[in-house]
Write a protein that holds these residues in place. Structure first.
Motif, short mmCIF file in Angstrom:
data_model
loop_
_atom_site.label_atom_id
_atom_site.label_comp_id
_atom_site.label_asym_id
_atom_site.label_seq_id
_atom_site.Cartn_x
_atom_site.Cartn_y
_atom_site.Cartn_z
N ALA A 129 0.86 -1.32 -0.04
CA ALA A 129 -0.13 0.05 -0.09
C ALA A 129 0.78 1.18 0.16
O ALA A 129 0.46 2.23 -0.78
N GLU A 130 1.82 1.22 0.86
CA GLU A 130 2.75 2.24 0.83
C GLU A 130 3.65 2.52 -0.26
O GLU A 130 3.89 4.00 -1.03
N ALA A 131 4.22 1.48 -1.05
CA ALA A 131 4.66 1.90 -2.35
C ALA A 131 3.87 2.19 -3.40
O ALA A 131 4.26 2.86 -4.24
N PHE A 132 2.60 1.80 -3.55
CA PHE A 132 1.71 2.11 -4.75
C PHE A 132 0.89 3.23 -4.20
O PHE A 132 0.04 3.83 -5.20
N GLY A 133 0.88 3.71 -3.10
CA GLY A 133 0.10 4.85 -2.75
C GLY A 133 -1.53 4.65 -2.60
O GLY A 133 -2.35 5.26 -3.17
N MET A 134 -1.55 3.54 -2.24
CA MET A 134 -3.32 2.92 -1.78
C MET A 134 -3.25 2.85 -0.61
O MET A 134 -2.35 2.65 0.33
N HIS A 135 -4.69 2.71 -0.30
CA HIS A 135 -5.06 2.23 1.11
C HIS A 135 -4.89 0.84 1.45
O HIS A 135 -4.95 -0.01 0.34
N ARG A 136 -4.52 0.39 2.53
CA ARG A 136 -4.45 -0.84 2.81
C ARG A 136 -5.69 -1.64 2.49
O ARG A 136 -5.52 -2.91 2.15
N ASP A 137 -6.65 -1.00 3.05
CA ASP A 137 -7.91 -2.17 2.97
C ASP A 137 -8.20 -2.14 1.28
O ASP A 137 -8.78 -3.31 1.08
N THR A 138 -7.86 -1.12 0.46
CA THR A 138 -8.04 -1.45 -1.05
C THR A 138 -7.21 -2.78 -1.61
O THR A 138 -7.56 -3.44 -2.18
N VAL A 139 -5.89 -2.59 -0.99
CA VAL A 139 -5.14 -3.61 -1.43
C VAL A 139 -5.61 -4.94 -0.96
O VAL A 139 -5.39 -5.92 -1.87
N LYS A 140 -5.74 -5.04 0.34
CA LYS A 140 -6.20 -6.44 0.74
C LYS A 140 -7.48 -6.77 0.01
O LYS A 140 -7.49 -8.02 -0.38
#
Length: 178
Positions: free
Chosen positions: A19-30
């Motif tokens: 999430a940090e690397a791609f600038g996304m929210h953790r919930d979205t990644v999960k």
């Protein structure tokens, strides 16, 4: 003593790191990883880590069912359908402002005025030919017949074109001029 890890572990990332690397929210990644059934490559300190080779397609791959129905609102989710219609309305407004789309009633008015100007000139041609060119009455009659045929064709074609456009838009009845 420090732990020595394999070089392959450098490509196994946690949800937080992804999430940090791609600038996304953790919930979205999960959510995307779960939806794509991305396999867990292992665990680090009790947290699952994922291989980057599976993360990329899971996060950024296109949905196969969405590509078939990309612009079909009947197959979209309600939120997507609302967004699609709003974007289409904004696109239409922009095209109207840029004069790429012209309202049909305006087109009919302009086309009608052009048609009237042409017909007016056509009506005066026989008189000009008779007066200035000394055409015989029989020759003037032939010219008049050709002009009348042309006027009738213009009237029919313009009426048909306007009738088709107006009935497709459902903007009312057309009154034929005689």
């Amino acid at each position: 003593m420090s732990n020595v890890s394999g070089i392959g572990d450098a490509y196994h990332w946690s949800i937080f790191k992804i999430a940090e690397a791609f600038g996304m929210h953790r919930d979205t990644v999960k959510k995307r990883l779960l939806a794509a059934n991305a396999p867990v490559a292992g665990t680090v300190r009790g947290n699952p880590v994922y291989a980057l080779q599976h993360v990329g397609p899971a996060l950024f791959g296109s949905k196969p069912e969405a590509s078939n129905s990309l612009h079909d609102p009947s197959t979209m989710e309600p939120k997507e359908r609302k967004d699609w219609f709003q974007s289409e309305n904004e696109r239409i407004k922009l095209e109207k402002e840029q004069r790429k789309l012209i309202p049909i009633d305006e087109v009919v008015v302009v086309y009608s005025s052009m048609r009237k100007a042409v017909v007016q000139v056509l009506e005066t041609i026989p008189d000009i030919l008779e007066r200035d060119c000394a055409l015989t009455p029989q020759a003037v009659s032939t010219v008049q017949k050709s002009i009348d045929d042309l006027r009738y064709t213009i009237q029919e074609k313009s009426y048909e074109a306007c009738a088709v456009e107006l009935t497709q838009e459902g903007e009312g009845d057309i009154i034929e001029e005689e």
